[in-house]
Design a protein around this motif. Structure first.
Motif, short mmCIF file in Angstrom:
data_model
loop_
_atom_site.label_atom_id
_atom_site.label_comp_id
_atom_site.label_asym_id
_atom_site.label_seq_id
_atom_site.Cartn_x
_atom_site.Cartn_y
_atom_site.Cartn_z
N ARG A 121 0.86 -1.03 0.15
CA ARG A 121 -0.18 -0.06 0.02
C ARG A 121 0.94 1.17 0.14
O ARG A 121 0.58 2.24 -0.66
N GLN A 122 1.97 1.09 0.75
CA GLN A 122 3.10 2.22 0.65
C GLN A 122 3.34 2.55 -0.55
O GLN A 122 3.45 3.64 -1.13
N ALA A 123 3.74 1.70 -1.46
CA ALA A 123 4.26 1.85 -2.68
C ALA A 123 3.23 2.41 -3.66
O ALA A 123 3.60 3.18 -4.74
N ALA A 124 1.92 1.67 -3.78
CA ALA A 124 0.75 2.40 -4.31
C ALA A 124 0.69 3.93 -4.05
O ALA A 124 0.33 4.37 -5.00
N PHE A 125 0.86 4.14 -2.86
CA PHE A 125 0.55 5.72 -2.32
C PHE A 125 1.67 6.46 -3.13
O PHE A 125 1.43 7.53 -3.49
N GLN A 126 2.77 5.94 -2.89
CA GLN A 126 4.07 6.51 -3.25
C GLN A 126 3.71 7.08 -4.89
O GLN A 126 4.59 7.85 -5.55
#
Length: 209
Positions: A78-83
């Motif tokens: 989810r962090q990679a998607a947000f970034q």
């Protein structure tokens, strides 16, 4: 007056048109110059597909879907998607944060720094460090860090497959470089500050966001 962003319907129509043109070109007999035109058409399709994907993610977020759901769908955290797709707000100003990468040579510089560090050429690497990293990243810190990595995944075998991944996170330009070790894949991460000096160097598990 600036143009308003295209709707998902309009972008999808453009993508379909470009993809059809690409398919028609690929299915035709090709002479040597036409292969370059094929690359150009494919590049246009790729750029439009990225715009469509970003807009789909935006609309999914507006509809209430979480970054976890989107990350699962895209095969990333989810962090990679947000970034990649998020629009973070700077808590200092209340304004959207600039995600534009301004360092055009970030990947090349990061790769050079990582190569020098891994091969022990610290005198070559240190001129690229900012003052804080220069003080903190001693020879002992380097040796201890590489020993920890060796204990986890064995000997370094070379750079891994794939290109360095460059993005802007907050005030830093961050570059991830795939690394290959005898017992697993890792990645080097180099963070550059606003003065384009290396502010941090890490070796992390490949799946780290």
């Amino acid at each position: 007056m600036t143009d308003s962003p295209l709707s998902l319907t309009a972008l999808s129509a453009q993508l379909a048109e470009q993809a059809s043109a690409l398919a028609a070109s690929a299915g035709s007999p090709l002479t040597s110059p036409a292969y370059l035109d094929l690359v150009r058409r494919a590049q246009q399709v790729d750029a439009l597909a990225e715009q469509v994907l970003k807009l789909c993610v935006q609309q999914s977020r507006d509809a209430g879907h979480t970054w976890q759901e989107l990350g699962d769908l895209l095969g990333v955290t989810r962090q990679a998607a947000f970034q990649r797709f998020g629009k973070p707000i700077d808590p200092r100003t209340g304004e959207p944060m600039d995600k534009t990468v301004h360092m055009t040579d970030a990947a090349e510089r990061a790769t050079r720094i990582v190569t020098d560090v891994l091969e022990g050429r610290m005198d070559a690497a240190r001129p690229s460090f900012n003052a804080e990293l220069l003080a903190a990243f001693t020879d002992q810190v380097r040796a201890d860090g590489l020993a920890t990595v060796a204990g986890l995944v064995g000997a370094f075998e070379g750079f891994g497959d794939g290109e360095p991944f460059v993005r802007r996170i907050g005030d830093h330009t961050v570059v991830d470089i795939p690394l290959r070790y005898e017992a697993g894949d890792m990645k080097a991460r180099v963070a550059f500050d606003t003065e384009e000096k290396a502010a941090g160097i890490f070796i992390l598990p490949a799946e780290t966001a």
